[in-house]
Enzyme design. Sequence first.
Site, PDB file in Angstrom:
ATOM      1  N   ASP A  85       7.074  13.294 -15.100  1.00  0.00           N
ATOM      2  CA  ASP A  85       6.516  13.681 -16.227  1.00  0.00           C
ATOM      3  C   ASP A  85       5.049  12.619 -16.499  1.00  0.00           C
ATOM      4  OD1 ASP A  85       9.053  15.057 -16.785  1.00  0.00           O
ATOM      5  OD2 ASP A  85       9.689  13.492 -17.685  1.00  0.00           O
ATOM      6  N   GLU A 104       8.419  24.205 -21.837  1.00  0.00           N
ATOM      7  CA  GLU A 104       8.347  22.818 -22.362  1.00  0.00           C
ATOM      8  C   GLU A 104       7.121  22.204 -21.784  1.00  0.00           C
ATOM      9  OE1 GLU A 104      11.715  20.659 -20.592  1.00  0.00           O
ATOM     10  OE2 GLU A 104      11.323  21.125 -18.467  1.00  0.00           O
TER      11      GLU A 104
END
Length: 454
Positions: free
Chosen positions: A41, A216
């Site tokens: 991420d 997301e």
Amino acid sequence: MKKLFNIPSNQSLILLIVMISSITTTVKAQNPFIRNQFTADPTARVFGDRLYVYPSHDILAQPGKGRVGWFCMEDYHVFSSANLTDWTDHGMIVSQTKVPWANPAGYSMWAPDCIERNGKYYFYFPTLPKDTLLYGRSFGIGVAVADKPTGPFVPETEPIKGVKGIDPNVFIDKDGQAYLYWSQGNIYVAKLKENMRELASEVVTIPNLPTKGLKEGPFVFERNGLYYLTFPHVENKTERLEYAIGDNPMGPFKMTGVIMDESATGCWTNHHSIIQYKKQWYLFYHHNDYSPKFDKARSVRLDSLSFNADGTIQKVIPTLRGAGITNAKTEIQIDRYSKIGEQAAISFIDTADTFKGWKTKFTEAGAWVQYNTVDFGSRPVKKLMFKMLAEQDGTLEIRTGSLTGPLLCKVDIKKTNEWMVVGSGDIKKITGIQNLFVVLKEGKGIEIDWLRFE
């Protein structure tokens, strides 16, 4: 890094063999570019003349420490580079045990972000709260503040009110207005107050996005007056990176295209950021390079990104080579190749410890690997060193420009069943940035860990 040895320069061709028990790999801008821990991420930010990456930190769950078989994160590190080649780990900046409102055994410190405003650095992170009666059972999003991009960061005592979800992203527009984006089933946005800790508007659910499959990880940026909302989306079974374009940070956005296709090897997640650094745009993302059989332990990557004339994004094809210029005098990991021939293959050096990296096996004569953008500097090199083992005798050539380009070096290989360091002093004069081709001319079963010029 260990110093190996010096090769005499008064011989035209030298074959030296030195037993090496272990080699410490230098962290270089080859994918993945963080090589001593799992990372995922990645949010990239430019502060001053350096590029900083704020990833989440995957660890392997154990009984009593996270949920076995699932994502497990307990803290955050920050990494930085001035050249996309040499990366510095500045250490742990926020831990689940040091956040007043967080569950100290939640192991749920998922994708973060960091932004600078008025000389302060605001680090946003999601995690589970310890007081579910007060904050609810869903993720909250917290803020930690520092005077430097590397910290120390001091977490706020409460999460941001009115925000429930994961994957925070902050965008500051040209007029100074800050926006917070996050996800929880849908993707949401709200304005932030000047203090960067409180909402300044109602929460808006961003419309016109895909209704099928998980969405997301929003990341928003602006270019030439266009606002890009980018996010991972599960259209089929795994995430691909998609984007929508609008003329306002709060939307509406129009679905436009795909930035990166689904993982060819089935890694379920991808999560990214897009940033311009020194006039070039880059995509930061992740893959399970060091953990091919378990996609909850991931590693961050980066590749160059380009735009079409109409502002649409050209699809990024993931590479092992990554971005940045490799210094010829450092260990060049040719297993992070630009191109590879059919008779060459890549595998882990040690499957029990994948952080030792990969090796390149030249299975037959004619096998080759191309490695681009190597900087030899302005002073000619005199030696070649590489770590290898060989099933039989052979001959290796290093060429520049193409498979049939100028011969830089030719080395005779001797059979060995153990990893050795081999050197040659017969190097043609070469300077500047070059593309290298490593070619096996004779022999088979020759494996190479790295090579380096001196």
